[in-house]
Write a protein that holds these residues in place. Structure first.
Motif, PDB file in Angstrom:
ATOM      1  N   VAL A   1       0.874  -1.166   0.000  1.00  0.00           N
ATOM      2  CA  VAL A   1       0.000   0.000   0.000  1.00  0.00           C
ATOM      3  C   VAL A   1       0.914   1.220   0.000  1.00  0.00           C
ATOM      4  O   VAL A   1       1.728   1.383   0.914  1.00  0.00           O
ATOM      5  CB  VAL A   1      -0.918   0.043   1.233  1.00  0.00           C
ATOM      6  N   LEU A   2       0.809   2.052  -1.029  1.00  0.00           N
ATOM      7  CA  LEU A   2       1.619   3.262  -1.113  1.00  0.00           C
ATOM      8  C   LEU A   2       0.787   4.430  -0.615  1.00  0.00           C
ATOM      9  O   LEU A   2      -0.321   4.670  -1.098  1.00  0.00           O
ATOM     10  CB  LEU A   2       2.079   3.506  -2.553  1.00  0.00           C
ATOM     11  N   ALA A   3       1.321   5.158   0.350  1.00  0.00           N
ATOM     12  CA  ALA A   3       0.557   6.215   0.998  1.00  0.00           C
ATOM     13  C   ALA A   3       1.359   7.500   1.061  1.00  0.00           C
ATOM     14  O   ALA A   3       2.590   7.503   0.919  1.00  0.00           O
ATOM     15  CB  ALA A   3       0.141   5.776   2.406  1.00  0.00           C
ATOM     16  N   GLY A   4       0.628   8.603   1.284  1.00  0.00           N
ATOM     17  CA  GLY A   4       1.297   9.886   1.403  1.00  0.00           C
ATOM     18  C   GLY A   4       0.307  11.020   1.541  1.00  0.00           C
ATOM     19  O   GLY A   4      -0.898  10.813   1.692  1.00  0.00           O
TER      20      GLY A   4
ATOM     21  N   GLU B   1      -1.869  -0.652  -3.981  1.00  0.00           N
ATOM     22  CA  GLU B   1      -2.954   0.248  -3.607  1.00  0.00           C
ATOM     23  C   GLU B   1      -2.375   1.615  -3.241  1.00  0.00           C
ATOM     24  O   GLU B   1      -1.187   1.741  -2.933  1.00  0.00           O
ATOM     25  CB  GLU B   1      -3.696  -0.293  -2.391  1.00  0.00           C
ATOM     26  N   THR B   2      -3.236   2.639  -3.242  1.00  0.00           N
ATOM     27  CA  THR B   2      -2.825   3.954  -2.748  1.00  0.00           C
ATOM     28  C   THR B   2      -3.798   4.436  -1.679  1.00  0.00           C
ATOM     29  O   THR B   2      -4.996   4.149  -1.748  1.00  0.00           O
ATOM     30  CB  THR B   2      -2.781   5.011  -3.869  1.00  0.00           C
ATOM     31  N   ARG B   3      -3.262   5.141  -0.692  1.00  0.00           N
ATOM     32  CA  ARG B   3      -4.088   5.757   0.353  1.00  0.00           C
ATOM     33  C   ARG B   3      -3.502   7.124   0.693  1.00  0.00           C
ATOM     34  O   ARG B   3      -2.275   7.251   0.834  1.00  0.00           O
ATOM     35  CB  ARG B   3      -4.176   4.865   1.593  1.00  0.00           C
ATOM     36  N   ILE B   4      -4.374   8.117   0.779  1.00  0.00           N
ATOM     37  CA  ILE B   4      -3.950   9.489   1.017  1.00  0.00           C
ATOM     38  C   ILE B   4      -4.472   9.952   2.374  1.00  0.00           C
ATOM     39  O   ILE B   4      -5.668   9.840   2.662  1.00  0.00           O
ATOM     40  CB  ILE B   4      -4.495  10.432  -0.087  1.00  0.00           C
ATOM     41  N   PHE B   5      -3.572  10.444   3.223  1.00  0.00           N
ATOM     42  CA  PHE B   5      -3.990  10.991   4.516  1.00  0.00           C
ATOM     43  C   PHE B   5      -2.883  11.845   5.101  1.00  0.00           C
ATOM     44  O   PHE B   5      -1.712  11.744   4.702  1.00  0.00           O
ATOM     45  CB  PHE B   5      -4.374   9.870   5.499  1.00  0.00           C
TER      46      PHE B   5
ATOM     47  N   THR C   1      -8.098   4.676   9.960  1.00  0.00           N
ATOM     48  CA  THR C   1      -8.864   4.050   8.877  1.00  0.00           C
ATOM     49  C   THR C   1      -7.931   3.457   7.834  1.00  0.00           C
ATOM     50  O   THR C   1      -8.136   2.332   7.351  1.00  0.00           O
ATOM     51  CB  THR C   1      -9.792   5.086   8.217  1.00  0.00           C
ATOM     52  N   ALA C   2      -6.865   4.194   7.488  1.00  0.00           N
ATOM     53  CA  ALA C   2      -5.927   3.732   6.466  1.00  0.00           C
ATOM     54  C   ALA C   2      -5.153   2.497   6.900  1.00  0.00           C
ATOM     55  O   ALA C   2      -4.730   1.685   6.074  1.00  0.00           O
ATOM     56  CB  ALA C   2      -4.955   4.853   6.109  1.00  0.00           C
TER      57      ALA C   2
ATOM     58  N   GLU D   1      -6.279  -0.019   8.810  1.00  0.00           N
ATOM     59  CA  GLU D   1      -7.153  -1.095   9.291  1.00  0.00           C
ATOM     60  C   GLU D   1      -6.716  -2.490   8.843  1.00  0.00           C
ATOM     61  O   GLU D   1      -6.849  -3.453   9.602  1.00  0.00           O
ATOM     62  CB  GLU D   1      -8.595  -0.829   8.849  1.00  0.00           C
ATOM     63  N   ASP D   2      -6.215  -2.657   7.620  1.00  0.00           N
ATOM     64  CA  ASP D   2      -5.827  -3.977   7.127  1.00  0.00           C
ATOM     65  C   ASP D   2      -4.324  -4.084   6.881  1.00  0.00           C
ATOM     66  O   ASP D   2      -3.862  -4.912   6.117  1.00  0.00           O
ATOM     67  CB  ASP D   2      -6.591  -4.315   5.842  1.00  0.00           C
ATOM     68  N   VAL D   3      -3.548  -3.210   7.554  1.00  0.00           N
ATOM     69  CA  VAL D   3      -2.094  -3.159   7.370  1.00  0.00           C
ATOM     70  C   VAL D   3      -1.403  -3.833   8.559  1.00  0.00           C
ATOM     71  O   VAL D   3      -1.798  -3.643   9.708  1.00  0.00           O
ATOM     72  CB  VAL D   3      -1.624  -1.693   7.228  1.00  0.00           C
ATOM     73  N   ALA D   4      -0.369  -4.619   8.276  1.00  0.00           N
ATOM     74  CA  ALA D   4       0.382  -5.293   9.341  1.00  0.00           C
ATOM     75  C   ALA D   4       1.632  -4.520   9.744  1.00  0.00           C
ATOM     76  O   ALA D   4       2.031  -4.524  10.908  1.00  0.00           O
ATOM     77  CB  ALA D   4       0.771  -6.704   8.895  1.00  0.00           C
ATOM     78  N   VAL D   5       2.270  -3.880   8.758  1.00  0.00           N
ATOM     79  CA  VAL D   5       3.520  -3.156   9.002  1.00  0.00           C
ATOM     80  C   VAL D   5       3.449  -1.802   8.307  1.00  0.00           C
ATOM     81  O   VAL D   5       3.094  -1.719   7.120  1.00  0.00           O
ATOM     82  CB  VAL D   5       4.744  -3.937   8.485  1.00  0.00           C
ATOM     83  N   LEU D   6       3.802  -0.750   9.040  1.00  0.00           N
ATOM     84  CA  LEU D   6       3.874   0.598   8.491  1.00  0.00           C
ATOM     85  C   LEU D   6       5.332   1.022   8.424  1.00  0.00           C
ATOM     86  O   LEU D   6       6.027   1.041   9.448  1.00  0.00           O
ATOM     87  CB  LEU D   6       3.095   1.568   9.383  1.00  0.00           C
ATOM     88  N   LEU D   7       5.811   1.357   7.236  1.00  0.00           N
ATOM     89  CA  LEU D   7       7.165   1.880   7.045  1.00  0.00           C
ATOM     90  C   LEU D   7       7.052   3.363   6.699  1.00  0.00           C
ATOM     91  O   LEU D   7       6.543   3.721   5.633  1.00  0.00           O
ATOM     92  CB  LEU D   7       7.890   1.122   5.938  1.00  0.00           C
TER      93      LEU D   7
END
Length: 334
Positions: free
Chosen positions: A29-32, A50-54, A64-65, A67-73
């Protein structure tokens, strides 16, 4: 499949981490931030992610972003602005947290959050790449040869250009004071205590600098007196307006500028043990190491609370990354 979120994946190093993570077969999941939406969506389309913006300061949106993530880098600097809110949200959501910050303040905050993270089984692993992974592995390797190590001097040779993000973080002067570790506590040091280190090609003048390794090496080895130094090749640190810098060094520039580190560990009897580390460029190393650390954590190698790469994965971690070698040198008798 367990998901890895990379926050800041549109950035220079974050983008390279995403490439390595995808090559390792991780579910991404690519976020920013909103301003990076177009770049994130383009990279995600190419990598099948996937992408998520927050915004990191919107705790509800972060929750919310995740919710289904195991590891956040976390790859979004300056880390002094992003690390704490993301660590707090990760603890609240039961998600392991990683980053590759070079900013001491974020490690102090991670240590302060250690008990909360342990209580809910969440790991905080700042420094999954960069000097913390390099120097921690080098220190662990040499300390393992000592009987009762009491003091560490370690120096990093920085070569090649900086990324725009690194330059902005450096100019913010998150820690303006020169610090060292004395009896396990951060203490003032003198910026004039310059020392010579041999990184494999003769002695190089190295200046004292406040690195997070003061805390992470102590945490992993128990050695209570530590000094950290840096030798910077010419043109490595930009001056003036950094807004005109390129995103980061080209692949060719990275290939032409390897990093080295030198360490001296003084044993209880006064014997000085020495070793050298030689590795790929720091940005290349960080991208590979952070992706590998995330892969290992996704596979169950995490531990609750504040951790360091060398403490978690063993001091052989750096040597497992790209073309990295640690060479023992002749010791000096007491």
């Amino acid at each position: 499949m367990k998901k890895l979120m990379i926050y800041g994946a549109a950035g220079y190093t974050g983008g390279m981490v995403a490439e390595h993570a995808r090559a390792a077969g991780l579910s991404l999941v690519l976020a920013g931030r909103d301003q990076s939406r177009a770049a994130l969506e383009a990279k995600a389309a190419r990598l099948g992610a996937e992408t998520r913006i927050f915004d990191v300061n919107n705790a509800e949106a972060v929750g919310t972003a995740l919710e289904d993530v195991a590891v956040l880098l976390n790859a979004a600097g300056p880390f002094a602005s992003t690390a704490e809110p993301l660590m707090v949200s990760a603890i609240h959501c039961g998600v392991h947290y990683l980053d590759f910050s070079a900013e001491l303040v974020t490690y102090c905050r991670a240590l302060a959050l250690d008990a909360q993270a342990r209580a809910v089984g969440v790991m905080l692993l700042p420094g999954s790449g960069g000097s913390v992974a390099m120097l921690g592995s080098l220190a662990g390797h040499v300390v393992a040869r000592a009987v009762a190590p009491r003091q560490i001097n370690v120096a990093l040779h920085v070569a090649g250009g900086m990324s725009k993000g690194s330059a902005i973080s450096a100019q913010q002067k998150v820690v303006s004071q020169t610090l060292r570790l004395v009896d396990g506590q951060l203490a003032s040091g003198s910026p004039e205590d310059v020392r010579d280190f041999d990184f494999g090609r003769g002695l190089k003048s190295s200046f004292p600098v406040t690195l997070p390794d003061l805390l992470t090496i102590h945490h992993a080895t128990g050695v209570a007196d530590i000094d950290t130094f840096v030798h910077v090749s010419s043109n490595a640190f930009p001056t003036g307006d950094v807004s005109n810098l390129a995103a980061g060094p080209s692949a060719k520039e990275r290939d032409e500028n390897r990093y080295q580190a030198a360490i001296e560990v003084t044993d209880a009897d006064g014997t000085v043990l020495r070793a050298l580390l030689d590795t790929v460029n720091g940005y290349t190393f960080t991208a590979i190491a952070a992706a590998e650390a995330a892969r290992r954590v996704l596979n169950g190698e995490g531990k609750p609370g504040f951790q360091t790469p060398a403490g978690l994965f063993g001091h052989g971690f750096a040597a497992s990354i790209a073309d990295t070698r640690i060479t023992d040198l002749e010791s000096s008798p007491a």
